[in-house]
Design a protein around this motif. Structure first.
Motif, PDB file in Angstrom:
ATOM      1  N   GLU A 237       0.721  -1.334  -0.199  1.00  0.00           N
ATOM      2  CA  GLU A 237      -0.012  -0.103  -0.021  1.00  0.00           C
ATOM      3  C   GLU A 237       0.721   1.212   0.014  1.00  0.00           C
ATOM      4  N   PHE A 238       1.920   1.403   0.759  1.00  0.00           N
ATOM      5  CA  PHE A 238       2.864   2.443   0.780  1.00  0.00           C
ATOM      6  C   PHE A 238       4.313   1.915   0.561  1.00  0.00           C
ATOM      7  N   PRO A 239       5.228   2.663  -0.181  1.00  0.00           N
ATOM      8  CA  PRO A 239       4.722   3.767  -1.043  1.00  0.00           C
ATOM      9  C   PRO A 239       3.547   3.400  -2.099  1.00  0.00           C
ATOM     10  N   THR A 240       2.631   4.211  -2.301  1.00  0.00           N
ATOM     11  CA  THR A 240       1.767   3.904  -3.216  1.00  0.00           C
ATOM     12  C   THR A 240       1.941   3.619  -4.614  1.00  0.00           C
ATOM     13  N   PRO A 241       1.464   2.459  -5.275  1.00  0.00           N
ATOM     14  CA  PRO A 241       1.951   1.984  -6.481  1.00  0.00           C
ATOM     15  C   PRO A 241       1.448   3.236  -7.386  1.00  0.00           C
ATOM     16  N   GLN A 242       2.167   3.439  -8.545  1.00  0.00           N
ATOM     17  CA  GLN A 242       1.706   4.663  -9.551  1.00  0.00           C
ATOM     18  C   GLN A 242       0.350   4.469 -10.021  1.00  0.00           C
ATOM     19  N   ILE A 243       0.124   3.209 -10.549  1.00  0.00           N
ATOM     20  CA  ILE A 243      -1.228   3.084 -10.949  1.00  0.00           C
ATOM     21  C   ILE A 243      -2.430   3.599 -10.208  1.00  0.00           C
ATOM     22  N   VAL A 244      -2.188   3.225  -8.945  1.00  0.00           N
ATOM     23  CA  VAL A 244      -3.143   3.521  -7.977  1.00  0.00           C
ATOM     24  C   VAL A 244      -3.136   5.116  -7.775  1.00  0.00           C
ATOM     25  N   LYS A 245      -2.168   5.840  -7.694  1.00  0.00           N
ATOM     26  CA  LYS A 245      -1.960   7.245  -7.826  1.00  0.00           C
ATOM     27  C   LYS A 245      -2.830   7.837  -8.876  1.00  0.00           C
ATOM     28  N   GLU A 246      -2.805   7.204 -10.199  1.00  0.00           N
ATOM     29  CA  GLU A 246      -3.278   7.500 -11.197  1.00  0.00           C
ATOM     30  C   GLU A 246      -4.775   7.304 -11.393  1.00  0.00           C
ATOM     31  N   ILE A 247      -5.203   6.343 -10.820  1.00  0.00           N
ATOM     32  CA  ILE A 247      -6.466   5.996 -10.745  1.00  0.00           C
ATOM     33  C   ILE A 247      -7.494   6.938  -9.937  1.00  0.00           C
ATOM     34  N   ARG A 248      -6.782   7.132  -8.789  1.00  0.00           N
ATOM     35  CA  ARG A 248      -7.255   8.109  -7.810  1.00  0.00           C
ATOM     36  C   ARG A 248      -7.301   9.628  -8.209  1.00  0.00           C
ATOM     37  N   GLU A 249      -6.406   9.890  -8.893  1.00  0.00           N
ATOM     38  CA  GLU A 249      -6.463  11.355  -9.906  1.00  0.00           C
ATOM     39  C   GLU A 249      -7.732  11.289 -10.461  1.00  0.00           C
ATOM     40  N   LYS A 250      -7.858  10.316 -11.336  1.00  0.00           N
ATOM     41  CA  LYS A 250      -8.815  10.425 -12.421  1.00  0.00           C
ATOM     42  C   LYS A 250     -10.400  10.331 -11.709  1.00  0.00           C
ATOM     43  N   PHE A 251     -10.378   9.721 -10.527  1.00  0.00           N
ATOM     44  CA  PHE A 251     -11.484   9.403  -9.738  1.00  0.00           C
ATOM     45  C   PHE A 251     -11.764  10.777  -9.294  1.00  0.00           C
ATOM     46  N   ALA A 252     -10.832  11.383  -8.709  1.00  0.00           N
ATOM     47  CA  ALA A 252     -10.971  12.630  -8.104  1.00  0.00           C
ATOM     48  C   ALA A 252     -11.390  13.735  -8.888  1.00  0.00           C
ATOM     49  N   LEU A 253     -10.740  13.734 -10.352  1.00  0.00           N
ATOM     50  CA  LEU A 253     -11.210  14.864 -11.302  1.00  0.00           C
ATOM     51  C   LEU A 253     -12.649  14.748 -12.068  1.00  0.00           C
ATOM     52  N   ALA A 254     -13.023  13.481 -11.702  1.00  0.00           N
ATOM     53  CA  ALA A 254     -14.474  13.208 -12.440  1.00  0.00           C
ATOM     54  C   ALA A 254     -15.549  13.948 -11.671  1.00  0.00           C
ATOM     55  N   ASP A 255     -16.483  14.598 -12.215  1.00  0.00           N
ATOM     56  CA  ASP A 255     -17.586  15.117 -11.793  1.00  0.00           C
ATOM     57  C   ASP A 255     -18.516  14.106 -11.258  1.00  0.00           C
ATOM     58  N   VAL A 256     -18.577  12.992 -11.994  1.00  0.00           N
ATOM     59  CA  VAL A 256     -19.685  11.973 -11.771  1.00  0.00           C
ATOM     60  C   VAL A 256     -18.784  10.424 -12.302  1.00  0.00           C
ATOM     61  N   ILE A 257     -19.433   9.340 -11.597  1.00  0.00           N
ATOM     62  CA  ILE A 257     -18.884   8.083 -11.947  1.00  0.00           C
ATOM     63  C   ILE A 257     -20.109   7.435 -12.159  1.00  0.00           C
TER      64      ILE A 257
ATOM     65  N   THR B 148     -11.167  11.275  -2.164  1.00  0.00           N
ATOM     66  CA  THR B 148     -11.323  10.988  -3.712  1.00  0.00           C
ATOM     67  C   THR B 148     -12.775  10.420  -3.631  1.00  0.00           C
ATOM     68  N   THR B 149     -13.230   9.881  -2.696  1.00  0.00           N
ATOM     69  CA  THR B 149     -14.666   9.027  -3.010  1.00  0.00           C
ATOM     70  C   THR B 149     -15.884   9.906  -2.000  1.00  0.00           C
ATOM     71  N   PHE B 150     -15.421  10.761  -1.128  1.00  0.00           N
ATOM     72  CA  PHE B 150     -16.348  11.169  -0.208  1.00  0.00           C
ATOM     73  C   PHE B 150     -17.098  12.294  -1.051  1.00  0.00           C
ATOM     74  N   ASN B 151     -18.396  12.035  -1.009  1.00  0.00           N
ATOM     75  CA  ASN B 151     -19.685  12.706  -1.581  1.00  0.00           C
ATOM     76  C   ASN B 151     -19.678  12.647  -3.195  1.00  0.00           C
ATOM     77  N   LYS B 152     -19.048  11.641  -3.655  1.00  0.00           N
ATOM     78  CA  LYS B 152     -18.870  11.417  -5.175  1.00  0.00           C
ATOM     79  C   LYS B 152     -19.981  10.935  -5.715  1.00  0.00           C
ATOM     80  N   PRO B 153     -20.471  11.768  -6.700  1.00  0.00           N
ATOM     81  CA  PRO B 153     -21.895  11.474  -7.343  1.00  0.00           C
ATOM     82  C   PRO B 153     -21.556  10.092  -8.074  1.00  0.00           C
TER      83      PRO B 153
END
Length: 191
Positions: A52-72, A108-113
């Motif tokens: 889990e730590f250090p965070t794998p690069q793919i996890v960082k990238e997925i979290r960023e995409k998830f965070a930047l999305a307005d809706v999933i 990244t997930t809190f209150n994500k529509p």
């Protein structure tokens, strides 16, 4: 075009999965109005606290995409009445703290529509959609108040590996997409 982004998450890694075909059908419609992306997470490792730590690069990238999305928008198959293992693994990674000294639900997930659909056998992904609602609720994501759509796969679909949507299926999916666009339009701040 509305300046908003929808991240489409398919609960199957199979190249021509029925749920990926479903996501592509929706993506082709939505791309007229908003930006969309189908998340590629096939390289995501199985969750394990030892890595889990250090965070794998793919996890960082997925979290960023998830965070930047307005809706999933999730597209879920049904495996024994539940979401697939790969989708559960993705959600497990997303639910974890971003740094070692943090606790609780990450931003990244809190209150994500979210909204969801699924293609499966005669049960139309009802079990996996219910299961996904339970998991996403635990992660503090917020289901949008629009009807989810479950599609019963036809015997022909299983024989040809092609999603065979009826006109009723298409109409229900497009109505879900239109309701989502209406929701997104309400998020836009106009000067």
């Amino acid at each position: 075009m509305i300046n908003k982004k929808i991240l489409l998450i398919v609960g199957s890694l199979r190249k021509d999965s029925f749920n990926k075909q479903l996501a592509i059908f929706i993506q082709e419609f939505l791309n007229q109005y908003v930006s969309t992306e189908i998340l590629d997470y096939k390289e995501l490792p199985l969750f394990n606290q030892d890595i889990e730590f250090p965070t794998p690069q793919i996890v960082k990238e997925i979290r960023e995409k998830f965070a930047l999305a307005d809706v999933i928008w999730f597209f879920t198959p049904e495996y024994n009445g539940h979401v697939s293992g790969v989708l559960k693994n993705l959600l497990d990674w997303l639910s974890r703290p971003i740094s070692q000294n943090e606790f609780g639900i990450p931003n990244t997930t809190f209150n994500k529509p979210i909204t969801m659909s699924g293609a499966a056998g005669k049960m139309k992904s009802i079990g996996s959609i219910k299961n996904l609602k339970e998991i996403s609720s635990a992660m503090k994501m917020i289901p949008i108040d629009i009807d989810e759509v479950g599609i019963a796969l036809s015997p022909e679909s299983f024989q040809t590996n092609k999603l065979n949507l009826t006109n009723d299926d298409k109409n229900r999916l497009l109505n879900q997409a239109k309701a989502l666009l209406s929701y997104i339009n309400n998020l836009v701040k106009y000067d």
